[in-house]
Design an enzyme around this catalytic site. Sequence first.
Site, mmCIF file in Angstrom:
data_model
loop_
_atom_site.group_PDB
_atom_site.id
_atom_site.type_symbol
_atom_site.label_atom_id
_atom_site.label_comp_id
_atom_site.label_asym_id
_atom_site.label_seq_id
_atom_site.Cartn_x
_atom_site.Cartn_y
_atom_site.Cartn_z
ATOM 1 N N ASP A 81 32.447 4.021 -1.945
ATOM 2 C CA ASP A 81 31.822 4.130 -0.809
ATOM 3 C C ASP A 81 30.916 2.945 -0.674
ATOM 4 O OD1 ASP A 81 30.056 4.954 1.217
ATOM 5 O OD2 ASP A 81 29.675 6.811 0.303
ATOM 6 N N LYS A 140 25.299 1.975 9.271
ATOM 7 C CA LYS A 140 24.154 1.281 8.505
ATOM 8 C C LYS A 140 24.038 -0.277 8.842
ATOM 9 C CE LYS A 140 24.150 5.177 5.444
ATOM 10 N NZ LYS A 140 22.846 5.853 5.826
ATOM 11 N N TRP A 185 25.162 11.464 -2.433
ATOM 12 C CA TRP A 185 26.545 11.260 -1.507
ATOM 13 C C TRP A 185 27.820 11.016 -2.604
ATOM 14 C CZ3 TRP A 185 25.859 12.469 3.000
ATOM 15 C CH2 TRP A 185 24.656 12.308 3.598
#
Lengths: 374, 374
Positions: free
Chosen positions: A185, A209, A115
């Site tokens: 992030d 999540k 990511w």
Amino acid sequence: MNSYISFTYKEEKEVSRVYNFSAGPAVLPEEVLKEAAEEMLDYRGCGMSVMEMSHRSKVFDEIIKTAEADLRSLLNVPDNYKVLFLQGGAHLQFAQIPMNLMKNKVADYIVTGQWAKKAYNEAKLYGTANKIASSEDKTFSYIPDCSDLPISPDADYVYICENNTIYGTKFKTLPNTKGKTLVSDVSSCFLSEPMDVTKYGLIYGGVQKNIGPAGVVIVIIREDLVTDDVLPGTPTIMKYKTQVDADSLYNTPPCYGIYICGKVFKWIQKMGGLDAMKQINEEKAAILYDYLDESEMFKGTVRKEDRSLMNVPFVTDSEELNAKFIAEAKAAGFENLKGHRSVGGMRASIYNAMPIEGVKALVEFMKKFETENK
Amino acid sequence: MNSYISFTYKEEKEVSRVYNFSAGPAVLPEEVLKEAAEEMLDYRGCGMSVMEMSHRSKVFDEIIKTAEADLRSLLNVPDNYKVLFLQGGAHLQFAQIPMNLMKNKVADYIVTGQWAKKAYNEAKLYGTANKIASSEDKTFSYIPDCSDLPISPDADYVYICENNTIYGTKFKTLPNTKGKTLVSDVSSCFLSEPMDVTKYGLIYGGVQKNIGPAGVVIVIIREDLVTDDVLPGTPTIMKYKTQVDADSLYNTPPCYGIYICGKVFKWIQKMGGLDAMKQINEEKAAILYDYLDESEMFKGTVRKEDRSLMNVPFVTDSEELNAKFIAEAKAAGFENLKGHRSVGGMRASIYNAMPIEGVKALVEFMKKFETENK
């Protein structure tokens, strides 16, 4: 209120729930889902579902304002930070961040997984992105030393992915950015433990999540970074200032997702807030990691000091055994234990909403499997 | 499946529902909401909510594939058109369309309301946007003659907003684009009647009016328009090709919203498809328009031949009376009848899911109000 349609909503059924170790979208607290089901046709006597109400209505205004206030209280968000509920996921943020923050067209990226790498590659569309550290040499199984990095003198920001979902690593100390703005992030560790918001310029996370259903991304941004000075060609809706000025209501927000997030914030408050969440999460992770450290069959894949509390990848020394374990675990009600293809083996994501009983049951199952397959 | 958590989900309660005339987010079919409530904790025996399942799972794959197939079948979408389920709403499309389609950096816009105007203004960030027709001179209360427009020779596309939510107008015939690609925002008339997809290059709509909860936008695009040749600085996730190549799963999609859309598609099929929906919608609209045409108190604001089947704005000749009507209607269980500030007065949005009984009850209420307030 005088209502014209009404019916009796009767139900009595046995609901079965698996232990869901999905990396995301992921398990949500059962009581949140129960409340959502109960309120589906008639939100607290207003005669409609949250899915059906105008985002400009008083009822929804209270939902989004309460969600923001509860999030601020959980994370101790200072007044000079804005909270936004947006769409588009982390992938849109990969572009939105440079579009808004790359005034000098330079940014430094620490690449600790897929990511972070995607964010780094996307930033190259908008200026010079420097990879100032990486752990790709060992399949991202550790967090590189970030105490003295070659920060670019003209960098607009330093970017990290704080918890790496696929690889199961987490920054335990934040990088030394030498005074540059830190952008993080936090998708897969959001609200799993307290964090010091003042150390960041911008924090963002997809909620799917730890917080809610896919389709909402939360951005927390220091107000001096919110300006009209964005790169040419930045869509109006992607200028943070557009949404800051409109309290996230410039356009129709993902109302139902925000409503669920709000319920999860209330649930975390009830659990005791982020200090309590951290303690529970440490306890849960320890149960699994302790077993991995003593098992002769299963091994963790991450350097111990960098282990995530949320995502726990592990392997056996045989592909065949991995496959057998995943299949038998699934049959026994442990879902989504297959690891990401880039790591292989297994991964148990044990987010806030995974009950400790789920982790205990998994470890018991692993022990039994180990005994049976010696 | 062997499940480790199970409980009895018991409920018996009276649910009250108002008649919700919101312009969007808007009323959804009750049976869709009931099903969603029933499946909230355990989707069809899989032991988890649709909010909790991986977007890469077989179960979700079937949900999104079925939704796409049902939409294709309802609209008769030809094979050379791609269907995408995206995030970001119409506002992101305002930028995404020119970023992807403005090869010559020229596009023609027909401005029939606030949303078309916003799209037109956003396109100016990316090239030359020409306003080739407008109805702004009369507060967008009609659709301009589009039979012989000054289409730009090098225009990449001609853009319309097909049903204008705020003003209550609808294109009854499509503009003559003189061979140029037609791009249409159908947010507020999506699936309200059949449409000939082959006449468009790109159709898109936010789903929060006729199809589902806010946070999903559906794009139907002819495959020759899906290319890698996009404007510099287009975010990867905003390139249609990125999502076409990944079947809308390049990143985590708004799973729960897509699931609700899928249920609405099934509901429309059960109602008889789009021909039947059109007939019902015409019947519903006629009840309201016929009364507006005969009333001495309430008047429609739109030129008759351009009236929308979905959004019906109306006024009295007194602000005071408008306010009294809205307040009394609300007290009687008719919600969200206040008109948009730019038109004033009232607006009844009567989307697919508004039952005919709701429209009849509203007209009865209006008649009573007219008698009482002569």
